[in-house]
Scaffold this active site. Structure first.
Site, PDB file in Angstrom:
ATOM      1  N   SER A 124       0.841  -1.202   0.000  1.00  0.00           N
ATOM      2  CA  SER A 124       0.000   0.000   0.000  1.00  0.00           C
ATOM      3  C   SER A 124       0.869   1.242   0.000  1.00  0.00           C
ATOM      4  O   SER A 124       1.989   1.232   0.543  1.00  0.00           O
ATOM      5  CB  SER A 124      -0.853  -0.018   1.267  1.00  0.00           C
ATOM      6  OG  SER A 124      -1.415   1.253   1.506  1.00  0.00           O
ATOM      7  N   TYR A 149      -2.257  -1.418  10.863  1.00  0.00           N
ATOM      8  CA  TYR A 149      -2.489  -1.964   9.527  1.00  0.00           C
ATOM      9  C   TYR A 149      -1.323  -1.592   8.600  1.00  0.00           C
ATOM     10  O   TYR A 149      -0.743  -2.446   7.928  1.00  0.00           O
ATOM     11  CB  TYR A 149      -3.810  -1.419   8.958  1.00  0.00           C
ATOM     12  CG  TYR A 149      -3.862  -1.469   7.454  1.00  0.00           C
ATOM     13  CD1 TYR A 149      -4.093  -2.667   6.792  1.00  0.00           C
ATOM     14  CD2 TYR A 149      -3.616  -0.318   6.688  1.00  0.00           C
ATOM     15  CE1 TYR A 149      -4.096  -2.720   5.406  1.00  0.00           C
ATOM     16  CE2 TYR A 149      -3.619  -0.364   5.309  1.00  0.00           C
ATOM     17  CZ  TYR A 149      -3.851  -1.556   4.671  1.00  0.00           C
ATOM     18  OH  TYR A 149      -3.830  -1.604   3.307  1.00  0.00           O
ATOM     19  N   LYS A 153       1.851  -3.826   6.545  1.00  0.00           N
ATOM     20  CA  LYS A 153       2.243  -3.751   5.127  1.00  0.00           C
ATOM     21  C   LYS A 153       3.745  -3.522   5.019  1.00  0.00           C
ATOM     22  O   LYS A 153       4.422  -4.160   4.212  1.00  0.00           O
ATOM     23  CB  LYS A 153       1.469  -2.642   4.403  1.00  0.00           C
ATOM     24  CG  LYS A 153      -0.009  -2.945   4.239  1.00  0.00           C
ATOM     25  CD  LYS A 153      -0.234  -4.161   3.352  1.00  0.00           C
ATOM     26  CE  LYS A 153      -1.646  -4.655   3.339  1.00  0.00           C
ATOM     27  NZ  LYS A 153      -1.821  -5.955   2.688  1.00  0.00           N
TER      28      LYS A 153
END
Ligand code: UFG
Length: 338
Positions: A124, A149, A153
């Site tokens: 991302s 989150y 990544k």
């Protein structure tokens, strides 16, 4: 070629499965259905004309995963399976680290043991945080993301770099900007659980009357209209990039490959521009109110995606308006399904 697609019934996963099937790959999906529904599998078959093999289980269940590798000769993996709600990750960081990293490591262990290469990781643009300069290219320095989150990544990327280096594997890290839209058949799209966090699903549900008003989180950003800017990339364009990235890995003659690509349009749009484009594209109204900024939001992020164009022969082709039209068609399909 047989490709394992983890999270293949999810939003980006299901669109990518269709592209893989249409490019004559065999597809095996493992998905725990935590953020999807069974009709997505039927609809993949309707769109692609072929039904992928499907196993409904959680990738943390190593013994089940091993059985899939025993039963099929797998040539590569595209890894979508992950929790993805930024806010929720702040409340449940351990669940995010456990789910997103253990499931990834379990697949990589199978790759190592069975000597399989070719691994594509869903990353991302969150790994860049608020970059100092726009547009963001792959050499833009990474910043520690604010959310757990985002950290999963960034950690996932590091795990894959070490995996590729130590075991001589080919990996591709795909950094998505903001995926939007639905399949042009209106048979596949995003299924937000509960109240959507992301802009486009919220806009869509507001236009549909499910939500009363969109809250625009802040109009005091240093941008032309004061609202924050993102790079909204059409999900089918994004899905196509996965096939290109996979084909590149398969054609690579070097043993060790670590590819990194930004996947975006290269164009930034503000929140109000998205709202206007949605209204014009679909001839509907989206009532909104201006609210305080949302904690953790950055001002602006848009990609320089030249590397993907040069090395993969891929670029975003679909306009914001067109992508937003598909979203509205999908919403109508969901309403009709009941
Ligand atoms: N926004 C609103 N109202 C809403 C929802 C969003 O005004 O109801 C605004 C946000 O403040 C932001 C923009 O719309 O300015 C886009 O917000 P999204 O939540 O759709 O997307 P984000 O850019 O915040 O998040 C996305 C992905 C994450 C990823 C992140 C990286 O959803 O997975 O990009 O920057 F981590």
């Amino acid at each position: 070629m047989t490709i394992l697609v983890t999270g293949g019934l999810g939003y980006i996963g299901s669109h990518t499965v269709v592209e893989l099937l249409q490019n004559n790959f065999q597809v095996i999906i493992v998905d725990d259905m935590s953020n999807s529904e069974k009709f997505i599998l039927d609809n993949i078959e309707k769109v692609a004309g072929k039904r992928p093999v499907f196993f409904p289980f959680d990738l943390k269940r190593k013994e089940l995963l091993s059985q899939v590798f025993d039963a099929y000769e797998i040539d590569g993996c595209i890894n979508f399976a992950a929790y993805k709600a930024v806010g929720e990750s702040q409340e449940k960081p351990l669940d995010y680290y456990e789910n997103n990293l253990f499931s990834l490591i379990n697949v990589l262990q199978e790759f190592k043991t069975r000597n399989i290469s070719n691994f594509i990781f869903s990353s991302s643009c969150t790994v860049y945080g608020q970059a100092d300069e726009m547009p963001i290219d792959e050499n833009t320095p990474l910043k520690l993301p604010e959310s757990s989150y985002g950290k999963t990544k960034q950690m996932g990327e590091e795990i894959l770099k070490d995996f590729a280096t130590a075991y001589k594997k080919k990996v591709s890290l795909l950094r998505y900007f903001n995926p939007i839209g639905s399949h042009p058949t209106a048979l596949l799209g995003e299924l937000p659980i509960g109240v959507p966090n992301n802009l486009v699903p919220y806009v869509t549900q507001t236009a549909s009357g499910i939500r009363e008003k969109l809250s625009v989180w802040g109009n005091d950003y240093p941008t032309a209209d004061g609202t924050a800017i993102r790079d909204y990339i059409y999900v089918v364009d994004l899905a196509k990039a996965h096939v290109k990235a996979l084909q590149k890995l398969l054609n690579e003659t070097s043993e060790t490959v670590i590819d990194i690509y930004n996947l975006g349009t290269g164009k930034g749009s503000s929140v109000l521009e998205v709202v206007n484009a949605f209204e014009i594209a679909n001839d509907v109204k989206v009532p909104y109110q201006i609210c305080e900024r949302r904690a953790g939001d950055i001002t602006v992020a848009y990609a320089n995606a030249d590397k993907a164009e040069k090395e993969l022969g891929w670029k975003a082709e679909t306009s914001l308006e067109e992508a937003l039209r598909t979203t509205w068609e999908w919403q109508k399909y969901l309403v009709n399904r009941g």
